[in-house]
Scaffold this active site. Structure first.
Site, short mmCIF file in Angstrom:
data_model
loop_
_atom_site.label_atom_id
_atom_site.label_comp_id
_atom_site.label_asym_id
_atom_site.label_seq_id
_atom_site.Cartn_x
_atom_site.Cartn_y
_atom_site.Cartn_z
N TYR A 194 40.88 6.95 -13.04
CA TYR A 194 40.56 8.19 -13.75
C TYR A 194 39.08 8.50 -13.54
O TYR A 194 38.20 8.05 -14.26
CB TYR A 194 40.87 8.07 -15.23
CG TYR A 194 42.31 7.76 -15.57
CD1 TYR A 194 43.34 8.05 -14.68
CD2 TYR A 194 42.64 7.17 -16.78
CE1 TYR A 194 44.66 7.75 -15.00
CE2 TYR A 194 43.96 6.88 -17.11
CZ TYR A 194 44.96 7.16 -16.21
OH TYR A 194 46.26 6.86 -16.53
N HIS A 207 49.26 -0.10 -12.16
CA HIS A 207 49.42 1.35 -12.33
C HIS A 207 50.65 1.88 -11.62
O HIS A 207 51.35 2.76 -12.13
CB HIS A 207 48.16 2.05 -11.82
CG HIS A 207 47.84 3.32 -12.53
ND1 HIS A 207 46.57 3.79 -12.68
CD2 HIS A 207 48.63 4.23 -13.14
CE1 HIS A 207 46.59 4.94 -13.34
NE2 HIS A 207 47.83 5.23 -13.62
N SER A 255 52.25 11.09 -21.57
CA SER A 255 52.71 12.48 -21.64
C SER A 255 53.81 12.65 -22.69
O SER A 255 54.83 13.29 -22.44
CB SER A 255 53.22 12.96 -20.27
OG SER A 255 52.20 12.91 -19.31
N PRO A 256 53.59 12.12 -23.91
CA PRO A 256 54.63 12.25 -24.93
C PRO A 256 54.81 13.68 -25.42
O PRO A 256 55.80 13.99 -26.09
CB PRO A 256 54.11 11.35 -26.06
CG PRO A 256 52.62 11.39 -25.90
CD PRO A 256 52.40 11.41 -24.41
N LEU A 257 53.86 14.55 -25.05
CA LEU A 257 53.97 15.97 -25.40
C LEU A 257 54.29 16.80 -24.17
O LEU A 257 54.02 18.01 -24.11
CB LEU A 257 52.67 16.45 -26.05
CG LEU A 257 52.29 15.69 -27.33
CD1 LEU A 257 50.97 16.18 -27.88
CD2 LEU A 257 53.39 15.81 -28.38
N GLY A 258 54.91 16.16 -23.17
CA GLY A 258 55.35 16.90 -21.99
C GLY A 258 54.23 17.56 -21.23
O GLY A 258 54.39 18.65 -20.68
N GLY A 308 51.73 18.95 -22.34
CA GLY A 308 51.36 20.18 -23.03
C GLY A 308 52.53 21.06 -23.43
O GLY A 308 52.41 21.88 -24.34
#
Length: 330
Positions: A57, A126, A205-208, A210
């Protein structure tokens, strides 16, 4: 903030962690160091004890921010970072994978310095490197654990065979993979395997990415420095097609007096007691909103209603570019 233990590992963390990637990489312009440090420290003040980063990152920039932010409270928190991408000594991302044992050791030493710590709480591979036997990877991390430089071993986006092979050499504490109301692929094979082996699950990405915040609409566009601009899931046609799920999620959230993001996170927490999502944000008010998801109680009736209203909505668009998808071990 409530706490959870990742599988049988004994690694206790806050029920919701903080994915730090977006502070430096992937979602538009990077935040400056002062802003990133401030957000991470605010998360600590609000009870977050689990922070996720990786050498890639930036590269390196995100670990530096995380290290500076958490150095004063190091014994109160758990830090996860990752190895596995091919990065030159000059910081150039060379596009491939590299999990050779000597490279794993090199990354561990460099990450320890950037993170200003004497141990990495959770050290993930990763991406599975097909050119290096998983037994060699797990054995190298096992040796780092014996030396006290690493506490727990993790995998990211690994498939069933890779997980089993790694776990046979060095117990895997956690698997990190995408999982949300928008991407439920892990339910078929991965979640049953993790439960069988006593491995925790850390959905990124538990909120897709965004979608599930409700902030993205069919009219949303993404800048060239936002990786979503190149992801099929986020092109105009797919944004329009998939918005039906977001509209239903908004209605469910309104019924519960919560936000769509809070419902999405509460749903994940209700799936299994060893699941710990790591939403990311650059904004304090979003951090506060996300952490509120741990306080939303979903009853059996609520969960069934979510399934009834969202389960049959068809979703379109691949979640990665072909090149990125080729690195997924399943």
């Amino acid at each position: 903030m409530k706490t959870r233990i990742l599988g049988a590992s004994g690694l206790e963390v806050s029920a919701i962690g903080l994915g730090c990637m977006g502070l430096s990489f992937g979602y538009g312009p990077a935040t400056d160091t002062k802003t990133g440090v401030s957000l991470i420290r605010a998360a600590v003040d609000k009870g977050v004890t689990f922070f996720d980063t990786a050498e890639v990152y930036g590269p390196w920039a995100n670990e530096l921010i995380v290290g500076e932010a958490l150095e004063p409270v190091r014994d109160q928190v758990r830090i996860a970072t990752k190895f596995g991408f091919d990065i030159g000594d000059d910081g150039e991302r060379r596009g491939g994978l590299n999990s050779r044992p000597e490279r794993i050791r090199q990354v561990a030493e460099a990450s320890l310095k950037r993170l200003r710590t004497d141990r990495i709480d959770l050290f993930y591979q990763h991406r599975v490197d097909p050119s290096v036997p998983m037994e060699d990877v797990a054995g190298t991390v096992r040796d780092l654990i014996a030396e006290g430089k690493v506490k727990h071993f993790g995998l990211s986006e690994a498939g069933v065979d890779a997980i089993r092979r790694a776990h046979a050499v060095q117990p895997v504490a956690a698997l990190q993979s995408e999982y949300s109301l928008f991407w439920r692929e892990p339910e078929a094979e991965i979640l049953p395997l993790l439960e069988e082996l006593g491995i925790g699950f850390v959905p990124f990405s538990p909120l897709g990415k965004g979608y599930l915040t409700g902030a993205i609409t069919p009219q949303t566009t993404f800048g060239a420095d936002d990786f979503r601009a190149s992801v099929p899931r986020f092109d105009a046609d797919n944004l329009n097609a998939n918005f039906a799920l977001v509209e239903q999620l908004k209605l469910i959230a309104a019924d519960k007096g919560a936000t769509p993001a809070q419902i999405a996170l509460a749903w994940l927490l209700a799936r299994k007691p060893w699941i710990v999502p790591i939403p990311g944000t650059t904004k304090l008010h979003r951090l506060e909103e996300n952490l509120g998801g741990a306080e939303v109680e979903l009853t059996a009736a609520d969960l069934q209603a979510i399934e009834d209203r969202l389960g049959d909505i068809p979703l379109t668009g691949e979640r990665y570019t072909p090149a990125a998808q080729a690195m997924i071990n399943r």
